[in-house]
Design a protein around this motif. Structure first.
Motif, PDB file in Angstrom:
ATOM      1  N   ASP A   1      49.795  -9.123  64.728  1.00 23.50           N
ATOM      2  CA  ASP A   1      50.670  -8.638  63.662  1.00 23.50           C
ATOM      3  C   ASP A   1      51.987  -8.091  64.176  1.00 23.50           C
ATOM      4  OD1 ASP A   1      48.909  -9.319  61.813  1.00 23.50           O
ATOM      5  OD2 ASP A   1      48.102  -7.315  61.452  1.00 23.50           O
TER       6      ASP A   1
ATOM      7  N   ASP B   1      39.649 -13.781  35.071  1.00 24.13           N
ATOM      8  CA  ASP B   1      38.518 -14.443  35.737  1.00 24.13           C
ATOM      9  C   ASP B   1      38.267 -13.863  37.124  1.00 24.13           C
ATOM     10  OD1 ASP B   1      39.091 -16.122  33.644  1.00 24.13           O
ATOM     11  OD2 ASP B   1      40.376 -17.383  34.925  1.00 24.13           O
TER      12      ASP B   1
ATOM     13  N   PRO C   1      37.193 -11.780  40.187  1.00 24.05           N
ATOM     14  CA  PRO C   1      36.081 -10.839  40.348  1.00 24.05           C
ATOM     15  C   PRO C   1      36.637  -9.438  40.512  1.00 24.05           C
ATOM     16  CG  PRO C   1      36.501 -12.032  42.375  1.00 24.05           C
ATOM     17  CD  PRO C   1      37.424 -12.595  41.353  1.00 24.05           C
TER      18      PRO C   1
ATOM     19  N   ASP D   1      45.370 -15.579  35.933  1.00 24.61           N
ATOM     20  CA  ASP D   1      43.917 -15.718  35.943  1.00 24.61           C
ATOM     21  C   ASP D   1      43.233 -14.382  36.144  1.00 24.61           C
ATOM     22  OD1 ASP D   1      44.520 -15.200  38.583  1.00 24.61           O
ATOM     23  OD2 ASP D   1      44.534 -17.345  39.077  1.00 24.61           O
TER      24      ASP D   1
ATOM     25  N   ALA E   1      52.593 -10.733  47.275  1.00 25.53           N
ATOM     26  CA  ALA E   1      51.691 -11.780  46.816  1.00 25.53           C
ATOM     27  C   ALA E   1      50.790 -11.287  45.696  1.00 25.53           C
ATOM     28  CB  ALA E   1      50.860 -12.287  47.978  1.00 25.53           C
TER      29      ALA E   1
ATOM     30  N   LEU F   1      49.471  -4.426  48.808  1.00 24.53           N
ATOM     31  CA  LEU F   1      49.744  -5.035  50.107  1.00 24.53           C
ATOM     32  C   LEU F   1      48.606  -4.668  51.051  1.00 24.53           C
ATOM     33  CD1 LEU F   1      51.834  -6.549  51.849  1.00 24.53           C
ATOM     34  CD2 LEU F   1      52.697  -4.312  52.534  1.00 24.53           C
ATOM     35  N   ALA F   2      48.024  -5.699  51.656  1.00 22.15           N
ATOM     36  CA  ALA F   2      46.912  -5.430  52.567  1.00 22.15           C
ATOM     37  C   ALA F   2      47.456  -5.089  53.939  1.00 22.15           C
ATOM     38  CB  ALA F   2      46.021  -6.658  52.654  1.00 22.15           C
ATOM     39  N   ARG F   3      46.809  -4.181  54.610  1.00 24.39           N
ATOM     40  CA  ARG F   3      47.112  -3.929  56.013  1.00 24.39           C
ATOM     41  C   ARG F   3      45.888  -4.401  56.780  1.00 24.39           C
ATOM     42  NH1 ARG F   3      51.523  -4.131  55.886  1.00 24.39           N
ATOM     43  NH2 ARG F   3      52.049  -2.859  57.679  1.00 24.39           N
ATOM     44  N   GLY F   4      45.950  -5.605  57.278  1.00 21.10           N
ATOM     45  CA  GLY F   4      44.756  -6.172  57.918  1.00 21.10           C
ATOM     46  C   GLY F   4      43.933  -6.949  56.908  1.00 21.10           C
ATOM     47  N   GLU F   5      42.811  -7.401  57.379  1.00 21.42           N
ATOM     48  CA  GLU F   5      41.930  -8.263  56.590  1.00 21.42           C
ATOM     49  C   GLU F   5      41.466  -7.552  55.313  1.00 21.42           C
ATOM     50  OE1 GLU F   5      40.768 -12.165  57.206  1.00 21.42           O
ATOM     51  OE2 GLU F   5      41.661 -10.894  58.737  1.00 21.42           O
ATOM     52  N   ASP F   6      41.740  -8.100  54.147  1.00 24.70           N
ATOM     53  CA  ASP F   6      41.360  -7.431  52.906  1.00 24.70           C
ATOM     54  C   ASP F   6      41.154  -8.449  51.796  1.00 24.70           C
ATOM     55  OD1 ASP F   6      40.942  -5.796  50.786  1.00 24.70           O
ATOM     56  OD2 ASP F   6      42.882  -4.777  50.866  1.00 24.70           O
ATOM     57  N   PRO F   7      39.977  -9.069  51.764  1.00 24.52           N
ATOM     58  CA  PRO F   7      39.754 -10.141  50.798  1.00 24.52           C
ATOM     59  C   PRO F   7      39.757  -9.648  49.350  1.00 24.52           C
ATOM     60  CG  PRO F   7      37.740  -9.651  52.015  1.00 24.52           C
ATOM     61  CD  PRO F   7      38.835  -8.879  52.662  1.00 24.52           C
ATOM     62  N   ALA F   8      39.541  -8.361  49.116  1.00 24.84           N
ATOM     63  CA  ALA F   8      39.386  -7.892  47.746  1.00 24.84           C
ATOM     64  C   ALA F   8      40.678  -7.299  47.174  1.00 24.84           C
ATOM     65  CB  ALA F   8      38.255  -6.868  47.673  1.00 24.84           C
ATOM     66  N   LEU F   9      41.795  -7.533  47.836  1.00 24.31           N
ATOM     67  CA  LEU F   9      43.030  -6.879  47.412  1.00 24.31           C
ATOM     68  C   LEU F   9      43.423  -7.268  45.986  1.00 24.31           C
ATOM     69  CD1 LEU F   9      45.409  -5.060  48.039  1.00 24.31           C
ATOM     70  CD2 LEU F   9      46.641  -7.068  48.814  1.00 24.31           C
ATOM     71  N   ARG F  10      43.384  -8.573  45.726  1.00 24.45           N
ATOM     72  CA  ARG F  10      43.814  -9.016  44.403  1.00 24.45           C
ATOM     73  C   ARG F  10      42.972  -8.352  43.325  1.00 24.45           C
ATOM     74  NH1 ARG F  10      46.055 -14.253  42.060  1.00 24.45           N
ATOM     75  NH2 ARG F  10      47.158 -13.828  43.989  1.00 24.45           N
TER      76      ARG F  10
END
Ligand code: HEM
Lengths: 579, 347
Positions: A16, A572, A574, A569, A141, A529-538
């Motif tokens: 990063d 829809d 999660p 979306d 994003a 904004l994610a700092r590092g891996e964050d699949p659940a941000l959205r």
């Protein structure tokens, strides 16, 4: 996003990070600094980790002195040319070898050099405030925008400010650290959470150092001792009573607690005939009586997986076998030898090998090599074998030797081997005299009228009422550092869980007033904004928006604007709980 | 314990496991047909610019996509062309999954009957670890399907399971029910071995995703080359219907870290058990060495993902090597290496 104080500090070659900085200039100080940066770089850590993995492998291919000393001896016998070369490369002691140690010490040097500045930086970050709201949130994003109608009567600006108050309150309750960031015509809150992620990472790496220190330094206070005990006998926890004693660096063996342990009975059960595992032994238990220095006696049993705790030591059961009681008398009938001699098991049916050494009482010293078969049977070749490990048809055979036992000059000899180099064989083998063969209670004559040998029947003397005594081989182990190793290992695991699963993210909520044909509208923007891996941000941004809109309770007049990828979306998506 | 009854229950278990193997093989065929269909589809859609329409995988994309934005890629990209109305094209994937579920039920039945027959947890010798370990791989795969559409890994999963199970049974690793050896009589057998198998299942998925990631990365590279020069080297066409290499990587990473945590726990639990059973928590026994090597390799993988110049293809290779070590540990080390962990049940 540019890095701010609240971002964790990373080595300069972190994925990063910004591109590599300068090459070293010539001064020695710069050069040292540059070298240090190399040592503490991500790439070095990675290379050392991979080297460590590779370097550990040979220890599983070549027998190790620490785990399998007999394997090493065997290796020397099998590969007399190769073995010394391997030994020169420390391949029989891989894990204490200079090259293996160099790798892990460098790795931990790198680790410490990397973690200290990060820990300092993180401590500061914990006290800092979240960064200001970016001007154009829509560039992020994970972004959504909604417009709500302002209520009539009150000032729309005040309502926008209230909206941000509400958002700040909700975010704080959800565990975010929040900072208001208002400017003329726009109100916003900047929120950040997940400092625990970096805390977890640091705890993990520091705990690894803890494990290393606990193992390396704490291990110096450990000791391991071994001892074979025959049923009905006692040993005391002193150096002289052990057959082997491995002290750590800081243990001299003079301060052992002088407790005594008596083996009352050795219990074992065997799978009977007609089962899938005939003869499989199990439920081993060394039933013992312990006497502590203060005189207190306790009965207990040592089982596999269940060591006995005694005065801070742990007593383990390592092995077991038969110890036939053999009595040798001279021609006058005087007892010259009486011993329950442990015989070492050679196979799963307990065919056992043992040695008798009669040093005194005869013109020449006597030695015997004995085989014990708990359930004796005869192979088609005529050789004896044991077909079951329990005492169904116990038979002892002895080959007698006469001569020099080689023990008079004081060289220590194993009680399990007989050096027949200076002896003549009297029975068995090529002597033409049959081996002596005894069942419990039987006596036979020694050759040449030397005397007699008796295989005592012990059933009247021991608790199990079996004709032959058993022995247990016990290990006494003390390792005060083990608990520290565990504590640090568990800390590392907890740190890892937090470092990998606590999301580190920033969220902004911004409100602005816009006039429309139907009256004033409040534009609400939500961005993450994610700092590092964050699949659940959205999902988190969506949830922040949903909750906020629901609590704010103004009619939503959304028209999906083109380009608002976020909201299309959102119903829809999660929505796992992000708190 | 009446011996005949035990035998028959175990025989039922063996019958169930063979049935499961047969159905997994059918599932493999269905999934393979699915890949073939995808290739055909990719040809049909050749006129469509590859990245033009991406809504199709939105169900997946929304979830997959947000993994990377911090790194500035922000992509929800998949190469999948639009084809929403033509549902039947997923038929073979669905058949594959349905068959996998069916096979899983037989497999579960086989494992449970074995456990009942043995009157203990069914993971105490190599035959049983294989049965339970593969069961967990399928279970994790099926559970993950609820969240991510990973059916493109179906051939890999079912293929691996068929090879492992059939290999174990045909390779003479089948072991009759015998009582546990003393060192295995411990709660740690239940915990340590189970968690290790669970970790293995996650590593398996990470491995498969990394392999596809490598293939996809190569295809993407070639696509770029092709757009620059006229010469295009062909890549398997079904790749066009799969997520991008970036998305695959962040997914693989997610499975690998879950696996890594289970593995860390396995290491700790194993040490506690060794302390009780063998009188020391760590002794560089062969199996301990390999468990450690695997742990370090995956730590390396996780690091590689955070090291400049290593993210992407290089770190994917580490995930692949890591899983190769897991398989090596499970097969070769169990069968041929000397050590205290002599519990394969083989003689
Ligand atoms: C004993 C050797 C090491 C092991 C086993 C190890 C293991 C790990 C693991 C498992 C992670 C991921 C979990 C987390 O984020 O906390 C990690 C992350 C990290 N490690 Fe290490 N590490 C070691 C040494 C080092 C060294 C020497 C450095 C510094 C040069 C370092 C720097 C980092 C950094 C910066 C991260 C965060 C990566 C990210 O941003 O995702 N580690 N390490």
């Amino acid at each position: 996003m540019s890095n701010s104080l609240s971002d964790p500090l990373r080595p300069s070659d972190h994925a990063d990070g910004a591109a590599d900085v300068s090459a070293p200039r010539l001064g020695p100080v710069e050069w040292l600094r540059w070298a240090w940066r190399q040592v503490t770089s991500m790439r070095t850590a990675l290379v050392l980790l991979l080297l460590l993995a590779i370097a550990a492998i040979p220890g599983s291919l070549v027998p190790q002195r620490s785990a399998d000393p007999n394997g090493v001896t065997q290796y020397y016998t099998d590969q007399p040319d190769l073995a010394p070369i391997l030994d020169g490369l420390s391949l029989f002691d891989v894990y204490t070898s200079p090259w293996f140690s160099a790798i892990y010490l460098l790795l931990f040097l790198s680790l410490i050099g990397c973690v200290i500045p990060r820990a300092k930086h993180h401590a500061k970050a914990l006290m800092s405030r979240p960064p200001r709201t970016p001007v154009r949130l829509s560039r992020l994003a994970d972004y959504e925008k909604h417009s709500v109608e302002a209520s009539e009567g009150t000032d729309a600006s005040a309502q926008a400010s209230d909206a941000v108050d509400l958002a700040a309150k909700q975010l704080r309750r959800a565990g975010y650290r929040v900072e208001r960031d208002d400017s003329r015509g726009s109100w916003s809150v900047s929120a950040e959470r997940g400092y625990l992620r970096e805390t977890g990472n640091l705890v993990f790496h520091i705990a690894l150092v803890g494990v290393l220190i606990a193992v390396g330094f704490g291990g110096g206070f450990a000791y391991t001792a071994q001892r074979v005990v025959v049923e009905g006998t006692t040993f005391v926890n002193t150096l002289t009573d052990y057959s082997s004693f491995n002290p750590g660096r800081f243990v001299d063996g003079t301060t052992l607690a002088p407790y005594a342990v008596t083996l009352d009975e050795f219990q074992v059960s065997y799978q009977g005939f007609g089962t899938n595992a005939v003869g499989q032994a199990g439920d081993f238990a060394a039933v013992i009586t312990t006497r502590e220095p203060d005189g207190q006696t306790t009965e207990d049993a040592i089982r596999v997986n269940h060591p006995v705790d005694l005065a801070g030591d742990k007593l383990y059961l390592l092995g077991n076998g038969y110890a036939p009681t053999i009595v040798v008398r001279d021609a006058e009938g005087v007892v010259r030898y009486r011993e329950s001699q442990p015989f070492l098991p050679q196979d799963t049916n307990m065919t056992s090998l043992g040695v008798v050494k009669v040093a005194d009482g005869f013109a020449e010293q006597l030695g015997m090599i004995g085989f014990f078969y708990p359930t004796q049977d005869v192979l088609t070749s005529g050789a004896y074998t044991s077909t079951f490990p329990d005492l169904i048809n116990p038979v002892l055979t002895l080959n007698v030797f006469q001569g020099d036992l080689g023990i008079n000059d004081g060289t220590p000899r194993s009680v399990y081997t007989l050096d027949v180099g200076e002896m003549t064989q009297l029975t068995g083998g090529s002597t033409g005299v049959d081996s002596i063969e005894l069942r419990p209670g039987e006596t036979a004559d020694l050759p040449n009228g030397l005397g007699t040998v008796t295989f005592e029947d012990e059933s009247a003397t021991i608790a199990s009422e079996a004709p032959v005594k058993r022995f247990a081989s016990l290990q006494v182990h003390r390792d005060p550092s083990a608990v520290w190793v565990l504590v640090f290992a568990v800390l590392a695991l907890l740190g890892l869980l937090t470092a990998l699963f606590v999301p580190r993210r920033r969220v902004w909520v911004k409100a602005a007033v816009r006039e429309s044909e139907d009256g004033p509208l409040i534009d609400l923007e939500y961005a993450g904004l994610a700092r590092g891996e964050d699949p659940a941000l959205r999902a988190a941004v969506t949830q922040v928006a949903d909750r906020h809109l629901a609590a704010f309770d103004h009619p939503v007049v959304d028209a999906l604007e083109p380009g608002d990828t976020g909201s299309g979306d959102r119903r829809d998506a999660p929505t796992p709980d992000v708190n | 314990m009446p011996a005949e009854e035990t035998l028959s229950l175990d025989a039922v278990s063996v019958l169930l496991i063979w049935t499961a193997i047969a159905i997994y093989a059918l599932a493999f065929i269905a999934y393979a047909l699915d890949l073939a269909r995808r290739s055909a589809m990719a040809v049909d859609a050749k006129g469509v610019p590859e990245y033009a329409t991406q809504r199709e995988l939105v169900g997946v994309g929304t979830r997959l996509g947000s993994g990377a934005p911090a790194r500035g890629t922000g992509s929800v990209d998949t190469a999948q062309p639009a084809a929403t109305p033509r549902r039947p094209r997923q038929m073979w994937a669905r058949v594959g999954t349905a068959l996998t579920v069916l096979a899983f039920l037989f497999h579960l039945g086989a494992t449970i009957t074995r456990g009942i027959a043995a009157e203990r947890v069914p993971w105490s010798n190599m035959y049983e670890f294989s049965m339970t370990g593969t069961l967990l791989i399928v279970a994790v795969y099926l559970v993950v399907l609820f969240r991510y559409d990973l059916r493109f890994l179906g051939t890999f999963i079912t293929g691996l399971i068929v090879i492992l199970l059939a290999g174990v049974l045909l390779g003479g690793l089948y072991t009759e029910v015998v009582p546990l050896m003393d060192p295995l009589k411990s709660v740690w057998l239940v915990i340590h071995v189970f968690v290790a198998s669970l970790g293995t299942a996650f590593f398996a998925l990470a491995f498969a995703l990394s392999v596809v990631q490598l293939m996809q990365a190569r295809r993407e590279r070639r696509a770029v080359e092709a757009s620059e020069s006229s010469e295009a080297k062909p890549s398997p066409r079904f790749l066009r219907t799969l997520p991008t290499a970036d998305t695959l990587e962040s997914l693989a990473y997610r499975f690998a870290i879950v696996g890594f945590i289970f593995w860390t726990f396995t290491l700790i639990a194993g040490s506690i058990w060794a302390q009780d059973a063998w009188g020391r928590y760590w002794g560089f026994d062969t199996k301990e060495v390999w468990t450690f090597v695997i742990w370090v390799l995956y730590a390396g993988y996780i690091h590689a993902r955070a090291t400049r110049g290593w993210r992407g293809t290089r770190s994917a290779w580490l995930a692949i090597i890591g899983f190769a070590a897991v398989m090596f540990n499970f097969t070769i080390v169990n069968m041929f290496f000397k050590g205290l962990h002599a519990y394969s049940g083989l003689s």
